[in-house]
Design a protein around this motif. Structure first.
Motif, mmCIF file in Angstrom:
data_model
loop_
_atom_site.group_PDB
_atom_site.id
_atom_site.type_symbol
_atom_site.label_atom_id
_atom_site.label_comp_id
_atom_site.label_asym_id
_atom_site.label_seq_id
_atom_site.Cartn_x
_atom_site.Cartn_y
_atom_site.Cartn_z
ATOM 1 N N LYS A 41 5.920 38.123 41.818
ATOM 2 C CA LYS A 41 6.010 39.560 41.572
ATOM 3 C C LYS A 41 4.775 40.275 42.103
ATOM 4 C CE LYS A 41 8.901 39.008 37.451
ATOM 5 N NZ LYS A 41 8.972 39.131 35.974
ATOM 6 N N PHE B 140 11.940 34.034 39.759
ATOM 7 C CA PHE B 140 10.790 34.852 40.128
ATOM 8 C C PHE B 140 9.641 34.527 39.168
ATOM 9 C CE2 PHE B 140 11.999 38.090 43.254
ATOM 10 C CZ PHE B 140 13.364 37.900 43.315
ATOM 11 N N ASP C 274 5.484 35.180 37.984
ATOM 12 C CA ASP C 274 4.559 36.310 37.948
ATOM 13 C C ASP C 274 3.779 36.420 39.255
ATOM 14 O OD1 ASP C 274 5.366 36.976 35.409
ATOM 15 O OD2 ASP C 274 3.761 35.847 34.421
#
Length: 304
Positions: free
Chosen positions: A134, A129, A131
């Motif tokens: 996210k 994942f 940034d």
């Protein structure tokens, strides 16, 4: 002189990739609108699914006979994920359209699907994942909650049932996609296995339960659904998508899915007369942006 390259690609290659990507996402958005239109006439969700599985399965059967089921790469679990994950979204989404408008289907099915894929891929394929991902997840989640809240938000309400079915479609398609990635199947081969599996599993059950109900439907309705569902969506869109990915790369090609919610909403206006509310438009924009980021679409770069 004007710059004739885009990254490592020529301007002509980039333009062709964009056109292929737009063609694919237009078909993905169009099948939702056309399915909703069919449900307003004499067709049921099960009729539309039968047309899609029957047409696509028969057309792709010779391909599967030549290429095989790829069982040695998929295994039983992978094969089940391809067949069920490739067929269930159609049934769930068509049923959801009985309760909620096409714009919501576009946002909550193809719009949320990349998020569901990313979550499963992280758990099963151990993809990291970032940034940016996210941030995209937050935008998608906020958009989904906004659509649910704007519809009334009461559990058990008609639109909420439709929303749950659309989200179920996204999760089922995510299982299909992760199985395809894990087995390293190309898109057309995976789609062919799913279509032929649905042909032999769903169609006998459909005829046993519904009989010859399709024969009672207007011919123009049958032809429209057969072309859009069985030919354009299940086959042609995958060819266009594959060309976009080959020309632009996987991340940039996949980013075109972010346009599906907005295109579905726009198409639903002239065809169905369904106008999204202001909150719907904001939510659709948020979901589109979030999916674009999660899909790895190119972001603006600061020039030195």
């Amino acid at each position: 002189m004007a710059d004739l390259t885009v990254g490592s690609r020529t301007a002509a290659q980039y333009l062709r990739g964009v056109l292929y990507g737009l063609a694919a996402v237009s078909i993905w958005s169009g099948w939702i609108v056309v399915a909703r239109l069919g449900l307003r006439t004499s067709l049921t969700p099960w009729d539309i699914a039968a047309l899609r599985f029957g047409v696509a399965g028969l057309l792709l059967l010779p391909y599967v006979m030549r290429k095989g089921l790829a069982f040695e790469r998929l295994g039983w679990i992978g094969l089940a994920a391809i067949v069920v994950g490739g067929g269930a979204p159609v049934l769930l989404a068509n049923a959801g359209l009985l309760f909620a408008p096409a714009a919501h289907a576009g946002a909550l099915f193809p719009g949320v699907m990349p998020l569901a894929v990313a979550v499963l891929a992280a758990a099963i394929l151990h993809e990291p994942f970032t940034d940016a991902k996210k941030l995209g997840f937050v935008l998608i989640l906020l958009g989904v909650l906004a659509i649910a809240w704007n519809a009334g938000g009461a559990v058990g309400s008609g639109q909420t049932i439709g929303h749950a079915l659309f989200l179920g479609s996204a999760v089922a398609w995510a299982c299909y996609t992760v199985a395809m990635r894990r087995a390293r199947l190309d898109g057309l081969h995976a789609a062919a296995v799913a279509a032929v599996g649905a042909l032999f599993i769903y169609i006998p059950v459909y005829f046993a339960v519904e009989g010859i109900s399709l024969a009672k439907a207007p011919r123009e309705d049958l032809v429209l659904q057969a072309i859009v569902q069985g030919l354009l969506t299940a086959i042609v869109s995958l060819v266009f998508y594959g060309r976009a990915v080959s020309l632009l790369g996987a991340s940039s090609g996949a980013a075109f899915a972010a346009l599906s919610p907005a295109l579905t909403a726009v198409m639903a206006i002239p065809v169905l007369g369904e106008w999204p509310t202001a909150i719907d438009w904001i939510a659709i924009a948020g979901i589109s942006t979030g999916v674009y980021v999660v899909s790895g679409g190119p972001l603006p770069q600061r020039r030195s």
